[in-house]
Scaffold this motif. Structure first.
Motif, PDB file in Angstrom:
ATOM      1  N   ASN A   1      59.104 -91.565 -51.824  1.00 25.78           N
ATOM      2  CA  ASN A   1      60.297 -90.936 -52.389  1.00 25.78           C
ATOM      3  C   ASN A   1      60.035 -90.380 -53.782  1.00 25.78           C
ATOM      4  O   ASN A   1      60.952 -90.209 -54.569  1.00 25.78           O
ATOM      5  CB  ASN A   1      61.450 -91.944 -52.447  1.00 25.78           C
TER       6      ASN A   1
ATOM      7  N   PRO B   1      60.284 -84.547 -50.990  1.00 18.82           N
ATOM      8  CA  PRO B   1      61.644 -84.955 -51.364  1.00 18.82           C
ATOM      9  C   PRO B   1      61.966 -84.639 -52.819  1.00 18.82           C
ATOM     10  O   PRO B   1      61.217 -84.980 -53.729  1.00 18.82           O
ATOM     11  CB  PRO B   1      61.635 -86.464 -51.120  1.00 18.82           C
TER      12      PRO B   1
ATOM     13  N   ASN C   1      67.263 -88.256 -49.957  1.00 14.91           N
ATOM     14  CA  ASN C   1      66.063 -87.906 -49.179  1.00 14.91           C
ATOM     15  C   ASN C   1      65.898 -88.777 -47.926  1.00 14.91           C
ATOM     16  O   ASN C   1      64.832 -89.335 -47.673  1.00 14.91           O
ATOM     17  CB  ASN C   1      64.805 -88.035 -50.055  1.00 14.91           C
TER      18      ASN C   1
ATOM     19  N   ASP D   1      68.126 -83.398 -48.711  1.00 10.88           N
ATOM     20  CA  ASP D   1      68.401 -83.307 -47.281  1.00 10.88           C
ATOM     21  C   ASP D   1      69.107 -82.014 -46.905  1.00 10.88           C
ATOM     22  O   ASP D   1      68.909 -81.496 -45.799  1.00 10.88           O
ATOM     23  CB  ASP D   1      69.239 -84.510 -46.842  1.00 10.88           C
TER      24      ASP D   1
END
Length: 322
Positions: free
Chosen positions: A107, A92, A97, A65
Motif C-alpha cells: 500500500n 495505489p 486502495n 480505486d
C-alpha cells in the motif's frame, strides 16, 4: 513493451515528486506514455483508446480505486477479452486502495512500483473476475448503462454512507476512518423510517429473497479497510469466482450494533452472521429490486439512486500484473 501510465494528479497519497520517480522507474523498463487525467471519466477514455489502438500491451493506473475503476471500464468497453486486451497494473495512490491491496500489492507507492517492476521482469500475472452492473430490463432503470466494478458494489445503506462521505470530501474533509464512522451514524439516524427492508433479490430458478434493508456485493475479500484493518463482509469472495452477496433483513439499533461489531472483528474465516443475515456465494447473475429508490455505489463511487440493478459475475475477465 509499450505501456500507458494513467495518472490521477489528485491522488490522495502521492506528490509530484513521487510521480516523477515512478515515471522514471517505469520508463527504464517500458516504452512509456504518460497521461494525466483532467476530468471525471478521463481515465476511462484514455484506457479505451489504448485498448482500441492495438499497440499498447499494458495500462498502469496510478490513483485510488476510482481511477482503477475508470481504467477497467475503458479497457472493457467492448467486453472482456483477456488474451487480446492490454494487461492492467495498479500503483495505489488513494486513501484506501482496496483493489490493489486485495491483489496483495504493497500500500505504498514506492514499494508497489518495485513490486510491479519485479512482476514485469518475471512475467507474473493473474486473470481476475469482475462484476458488471446495469439497469434492469422492464424497469425505469432500463436505460442505465452497464458498468464494471473490481471489488464491491452496494445498494442501500452503505451506498448512502459513501454519498455522505463524498459530500464531506467536496467540502474539503479528508477521507479517514473517523469520517466514515461519523457518516455511518448520521446515515443510521436518517434511516430510522427504513428499519424494515424494501429490497428483493431475484435469481434465475430460485425463490426471491425479500425484505432486505441493504445489500453488499463483493467480488473479493476483504470488502474494505479501516487504515490497515481488513474488513470482511463476505470472506469467501474471490477474484476467482463470481459474486458474493451479504444482506440484512433488519437494521434496528441492536441489530446494527451487532453487525458493526461482527464486521470490525471479521476474519478471512468468519464474517457477519445471524438469523437476519443473508449470505450468498459465487452468484453468476441476480437482480435487486427496491420498492423505493435507494442509493447505489460501485467501487466506492456513489452513483445516485436506483430502483433496480442487475448484477453479473464474470470470471476471468481481465489480466492483471501482480
Amino acid at each position: 513493451m509499450r505501456a500507458l501510465l494513467v495518472v490521477n494528479p489528485s491522488a490522495t497519497t502521492t506528490s509530484a515528486r513521487t510521480r516523477d520517480v515512478l515515471v522514471h522507474a517505469l520508463a527504464s523498463d517500458l516504452k512509456l506514455e504518460v497521461a494525466t487525467t483532467e476530468y471525471r471519466g478521463h481515465a476511462r477514455d484514455l484506457a479505451r483508446r489504448a485498448a482500441e489502438s492495438g499497440n499498447t500491451g499494458l495500462v498502469v493506473a496510478l490513483g485510488g480505486d476510482g481511477t482503477v475503476n475508470e481504467v477497467v471500464n475503458g479497457l472493457l468497453h467492448d467486453g472482456p477479452d483477456p488474451e487480446n486486451l492490454p494487461r492492467l497494473a495498479v500503483v495505489p495512490g488513494g486513501s484506501t486502495n482496496v483493489f490493489a491491496r486485495a491483489l496483495g500489492l504493497p500500500n505504498d507507492v514506492v514499494e508497489a512500483t518495485g513490486a510491479l517492476l519485479d512482476a514485469l521482469r518475471e512475467g507474473t500475472e493473474r486473470t481476475v473476475g469482475l462484476g458488471l452492473a446495469g439497469g434492469t430490463p422492464g424497469t425505469e432503470d432500463e436505460g442505465v448503462p452497464s458498468r464494471w466494478f473490481t471489488f464491491c458494489a452496494g445498494f442501500g445503506f452503505d451506498a448512502g454512507v459513501i454519498g455522505r462521505v463524498e459530500q464531506q470530501r467536496e467540502r474539503g474533509k479528508r477521507s479517514t476512518p473517523a469520517l466514515y464512522v461519523r457518516q455511518v451514524m448520521r446515515q443510521f439516524v436518517g434511516e430510522t423510517h427504513r428499519r424494515r427492508g424494501t429490497i428483493t433479490l431475484e435469481r434465475p430458478g430460485e425463490e426471491p429473497l425479500e425484505n432486505l434493508v441493504m445489500s453488499i456485493i463483493c467480488n473479493t475479500a476483504p470488502w474494505t479497510y479501516l487504515n490497515n484493518r481488513p474488513v470482511y463482509a463476505s470472506p469467501q469472495a474471490s477474484f476467482d469466482t463470481a459474486l458474493d452477496v451479504l444482506g440484512f433483513t433488519r437494521l434496528s439499533t441492536a441489530a446494527a450494533g451487532r453487525y458493526v461489531t461482527q464486521l470490525l472483528t471479521s476474519t478471512p474465516e468468519r464474517g457477519p452472521r445471524g438469523k437476519h443475515t443473508v449470505s450468498l456465494h459465487d452468484q453468476t447473475q441476480f437482480t435487486l429490486h427496491s420498492q423505493v429508490p435507494l442509493p447505489f455505489q460501485m467501487d466506492g463511487d456513489h452513483l445516485g439512486v436506483r430502483s433496480s440493478v442487475t448484477f453479473t459475475g464474470v470470471r476471468r475477465a481481465l489480466r492483471v500484473i501482480v
